[in-house]
Design a protein around this motif. Structure first.
Motif, PDB file in Angstrom:
ATOM      1  N   ASP A 168     -10.145  12.752  -2.996  1.00  0.00           N
ATOM      2  CA  ASP A 168      -8.947  13.558  -3.217  1.00  0.00           C
ATOM      3  C   ASP A 168      -8.012  13.538  -2.023  1.00  0.00           C
ATOM      4  OD1 ASP A 168      -9.814  14.328  -5.740  1.00  0.00           O
ATOM      5  OD2 ASP A 168     -10.859  16.108  -4.979  1.00  0.00           O
ATOM      6  N   THR A 169      -8.500  13.059  -0.866  1.00  0.00           N
ATOM      7  CA  THR A 169      -7.697  13.143   0.353  1.00  0.00           C
ATOM      8  C   THR A 169      -7.555  11.804   1.071  1.00  0.00           C
ATOM      9  OG1 THR A 169      -9.665  13.731   1.662  1.00  0.00           O
ATOM     10  CG2 THR A 169      -8.365  15.548   0.738  1.00  0.00           C
ATOM     11  N   ASP A 170      -7.957  10.708   0.456  1.00  0.00           N
ATOM     12  CA  ASP A 170      -7.916   9.409   1.136  1.00  0.00           C
ATOM     13  C   ASP A 170      -7.710   8.310   0.104  1.00  0.00           C
ATOM     14  OD1 ASP A 170     -10.181   7.795   3.520  1.00  0.00           O
ATOM     15  OD2 ASP A 170      -8.310   7.126   2.663  1.00  0.00           O
ATOM     16  N   GLY A 171      -6.566   7.630   0.191  1.00  0.00           N
ATOM     17  CA  GLY A 171      -6.291   6.567  -0.763  1.00  0.00           C
ATOM     18  C   GLY A 171      -4.901   5.998  -0.572  1.00  0.00           C
ATOM     19  N   ALA A 172      -4.450   5.255  -1.559  1.00  0.00           N
ATOM     20  CA  ALA A 172      -3.111   4.667  -1.500  1.00  0.00           C
ATOM     21  C   ALA A 172      -2.060   5.748  -1.766  1.00  0.00           C
ATOM     22  CB  ALA A 172      -2.984   3.555  -2.535  1.00  0.00           C
ATOM     23  N   PRO A 173      -0.941   5.709  -1.054  1.00  0.00           N
ATOM     24  CA  PRO A 173       0.110   6.704  -1.303  1.00  0.00           C
ATOM     25  C   PRO A 173       0.645   6.591  -2.733  1.00  0.00           C
ATOM     26  CG  PRO A 173       0.539   5.461   0.719  1.00  0.00           C
ATOM     27  CD  PRO A 173      -0.574   4.758   0.002  1.00  0.00           C
ATOM     28  N   VAL A 174       0.947   7.741  -3.333  1.00  0.00           N
ATOM     29  CA  VAL A 174       1.590   7.731  -4.649  1.00  0.00           C
ATOM     30  C   VAL A 174       2.902   6.971  -4.571  1.00  0.00           C
ATOM     31  CG1 VAL A 174       2.803   9.192  -6.317  1.00  0.00           C
ATOM     32  CG2 VAL A 174       0.523   9.831  -5.543  1.00  0.00           C
ATOM     33  N   GLU A 175       3.642   7.219  -3.498  1.00  0.00           N
ATOM     34  CA  GLU A 175       4.893   6.511  -3.257  1.00  0.00           C
ATOM     35  C   GLU A 175       4.596   5.248  -2.444  1.00  0.00           C
ATOM     36  OE1 GLU A 175       8.983   7.117  -0.604  1.00  0.00           O
ATOM     37  OE2 GLU A 175       7.614   8.795  -0.920  1.00  0.00           O
ATOM     38  N   PRO A 176       4.708   4.051  -3.039  1.00  0.00           N
ATOM     39  CA  PRO A 176       4.440   2.825  -2.273  1.00  0.00           C
ATOM     40  C   PRO A 176       5.307   2.769  -1.028  1.00  0.00           C
ATOM     41  CG  PRO A 176       4.658   2.331  -4.610  1.00  0.00           C
ATOM     42  CD  PRO A 176       5.090   3.766  -4.436  1.00  0.00           C
ATOM     43  N   VAL A 177       4.694   2.354   0.075  1.00  0.00           N
ATOM     44  CA  VAL A 177       5.398   2.356   1.359  1.00  0.00           C
ATOM     45  C   VAL A 177       5.472   0.928   1.902  1.00  0.00           C
ATOM     46  CG1 VAL A 177       5.471   3.285   3.695  1.00  0.00           C
ATOM     47  CG2 VAL A 177       4.525   4.674   1.831  1.00  0.00           C
ATOM     48  N   THR A 178       6.691   0.483   2.170  1.00  0.00           N
ATOM     49  CA  THR A 178       6.926  -0.852   2.725  1.00  0.00           C
ATOM     50  C   THR A 178       7.574  -0.736   4.102  1.00  0.00           C
ATOM     51  OG1 THR A 178       7.223  -1.820   0.528  1.00  0.00           O
ATOM     52  CG2 THR A 178       8.117  -3.054   2.381  1.00  0.00           C
ATOM     53  N   ILE A 179       7.133  -1.580   5.029  1.00  0.00           N
ATOM     54  CA  ILE A 179       7.779  -1.656   6.340  1.00  0.00           C
ATOM     55  C   ILE A 179       8.974  -2.597   6.202  1.00  0.00           C
ATOM     56  CG2 ILE A 179       7.517  -2.328   8.750  1.00  0.00           C
ATOM     57  CD1 ILE A 179       4.522  -1.836   8.473  1.00  0.00           C
ATOM     58  N   ASP A 180      10.152  -2.035   6.287  1.00  0.00           N
ATOM     59  CA  ASP A 180      11.359  -2.867   6.215  1.00  0.00           C
ATOM     60  C   ASP A 180      11.509  -3.686   7.491  1.00  0.00           C
ATOM     61  OD1 ASP A 180      12.128  -1.780   3.684  1.00  0.00           O
ATOM     62  OD2 ASP A 180      12.866  -0.010   4.719  1.00  0.00           O
ATOM     63  N   SER A 181      11.255  -3.032   8.632  1.00  0.00           N
ATOM     64  CA  SER A 181      11.360  -3.739   9.907  1.00  0.00           C
ATOM     65  C   SER A 181      10.654  -2.923  10.984  1.00  0.00           C
ATOM     66  CB  SER A 181      12.817  -3.971  10.302  1.00  0.00           C
ATOM     67  OG  SER A 181      13.488  -2.740  10.481  1.00  0.00           O
ATOM     68  N   PHE A 182      10.275  -3.628  12.042  1.00  0.00           N
ATOM     69  CA  PHE A 182       9.670  -2.971  13.203  1.00  0.00           C
ATOM     70  C   PHE A 182      10.203  -3.692  14.430  1.00  0.00           C
ATOM     71  CE2 PHE A 182       5.306  -1.646  15.237  1.00  0.00           C
ATOM     72  CZ  PHE A 182       5.985  -0.742  16.061  1.00  0.00           C
ATOM     73  N   LEU A 224      10.789   1.848  13.657  1.00  0.00           N
ATOM     74  CA  LEU A 224       9.930   1.435  12.559  1.00  0.00           C
ATOM     75  C   LEU A 224      10.562   1.988  11.289  1.00  0.00           C
ATOM     76  CD1 LEU A 224       7.202   0.310  11.431  1.00  0.00           C
ATOM     77  CD2 LEU A 224       6.246   2.574  11.883  1.00  0.00           C
ATOM     78  N   VAL A 225      11.008   1.096  10.420  1.00  0.00           N
ATOM     79  CA  VAL A 225      11.733   1.526   9.224  1.00  0.00           C
ATOM     80  C   VAL A 225      10.810   1.440   8.010  1.00  0.00           C
ATOM     81  CG1 VAL A 225      13.757   1.175   7.782  1.00  0.00           C
ATOM     82  CG2 VAL A 225      13.886   0.703  10.241  1.00  0.00           C
ATOM     83  N   LEU A 226      10.576   2.597   7.379  1.00  0.00           N
ATOM     84  CA  LEU A 226       9.715   2.682   6.197  1.00  0.00           C
ATOM     85  C   LEU A 226      10.545   3.106   5.000  1.00  0.00           C
ATOM     86  CD1 LEU A 226       6.662   4.661   7.712  1.00  0.00           C
ATOM     87  CD2 LEU A 226       6.976   2.176   7.580  1.00  0.00           C
ATOM     88  N   ASN A 227      10.569   2.300   3.976  1.00  0.00           N
ATOM     89  CA  ASN A 227      11.317   2.623   2.747  1.00  0.00           C
ATOM     90  C   ASN A 227      12.753   3.045   3.053  1.00  0.00           C
ATOM     91  OD1 ASN A 227       8.957   2.080   1.407  1.00  0.00           O
ATOM     92  ND2 ASN A 227       8.585   4.171   0.704  1.00  0.00           N
ATOM     93  N   GLY A 228      13.363   2.363   4.012  1.00  0.00           N
ATOM     94  CA  GLY A 228      14.759   2.634   4.334  1.00  0.00           C
ATOM     95  C   GLY A 228      14.994   3.761   5.315  1.00  0.00           C
ATOM     96  N   SER A 229      13.947   4.436   5.748  1.00  0.00           N
ATOM     97  CA  SER A 229      14.094   5.547   6.699  1.00  0.00           C
ATOM     98  C   SER A 229      13.437   5.185   8.024  1.00  0.00           C
ATOM     99  CB  SER A 229      13.454   6.823   6.140  1.00  0.00           C
ATOM    100  OG  SER A 229      14.090   7.222   4.935  1.00  0.00           O
TER     101      SER A 229
END
Length: 270
Positions: free
Chosen positions: A253-267, A110-115
């Motif tokens: 304060d503990t539940d929401g959208a990530p500050v860093e947008p996260v995209t699934i490049d591939s799965f 599972l590749v997220l943001n290139g990792s």
């Protein structure tokens, strides 16, 4: 006689003062107990609210009205009844059969943001879930989808991914069940890959999943827990690093959208 009368009046006055002091102490004790009860009630309400808001992470993003209702301590903003755990007993034809994954183990990336995260899905303990996610990954459904929700509570840390839209929308035409491999103690260890679903509905699973990046406790609802379909075998630090960046400011304060947008490049799974 006059002195005796004065003594009697003085004794009566002292008795009245003593009674007044006792009454004051009784009133103070009552107020103290009442304040303690109120404080305890407020603390309980805060815990309940926190649990309610956390659990919305697995029901798809609530509407603004539903979120407001949760904050107000309501079960639903509408008149409709919650879904029954057995409201749907069979899956639609577009849901792959559990037999296609039964007894099998699928591995992949599972590749997220290139990792990349290496993942393993267990078709022995969760054959229906494994069949669904193998089918969706083979179709390329997840490519380009986002991970729209992050939780960063002390014992509640996960990243939720795979929604049909960027706001966490579900697909009403793609729901399935039953629940499989749910933890008896409601504890999801770090590295768990589990299935998101609508609340109180054992056949409310869909296309979304969540990755637990630290040991997390999720209370079961009336339908049960959440299907554990697999685990991250390496690369969990990718999610931990996303969590370290925090969430965007909002109602929690503990539940929401990530500050860093996260995209699934591939799965990919094989």
């Amino acid at each position: 006689m006059a002195a005796s009368s004065r003594s009697a009046r003085e004794a009566k006055r002292r008795i009245q003062q003593m009674e007044a002091k006792r009454e004051l102490r009784r009133d103070q004790e009552k107020r103290r107990k009442r304040d303690n009860v109120i404080a305890a009630g407020a603390g309980t309400a805060a815990v309940v609210l926190a649990v309610v808001l956390q659990l919305t992470a697995f029901a798809g993003n609530p509407t603004e009205e539903e979120f407001a209702a949760a904050e107000a301590g309501l079960t639903s903003p509408s008149a409709s009844a919650p879904a029954s755990p057995t409201a749907q007993a069979t899956n639609a034809p577009n849901i792959p059969a559990a037999e296609t994954a039964a007894g099998k183990t699928f591995t992949g990336d599972l590749v997220l943001n290139g990792s990349a995260l290496a993942v393993e899905l267990d078709g022995t303990t969760a054959p229906q879930a494994a069949a669904v996610f193998k089918s969706l990954s083979d179709e390329g459904y997840y490519n380009g989808k986002s991970c729209h929700r992050l939780t960063t509570g002390e014992t509640f840390g996960l990243l939720q991914c795979g929604a049909s839209g960027p706001e966490g929308q579900g697909d009403p035409d793609y729901t399935w069940g039953p629940l499989e491999n749910t933890p008896a103690d409601n504890t999801y260890p770090a590295g768990t890959v589990a299935v998101a679903r609508t609340g109180n509905n054992a056949f409310g699973n869909g296309k979304q999943f969540f990755i637990v990046y630290k040991d997390t406790v999720i209370p079961a609802d009336t339908a049960g827990g959440y299907t554990v379909v697999g685990r991250v075998t390496s690369g969990l630090d990718v999610v931990s690093n996303i969590a370290a960046s925090g969430i965007t400011p909002g109602s929690s304060d503990t539940d929401g959208a990530p500050v860093e947008p996260v995209t699934i490049d591939s799965f990919s799974l094989k």
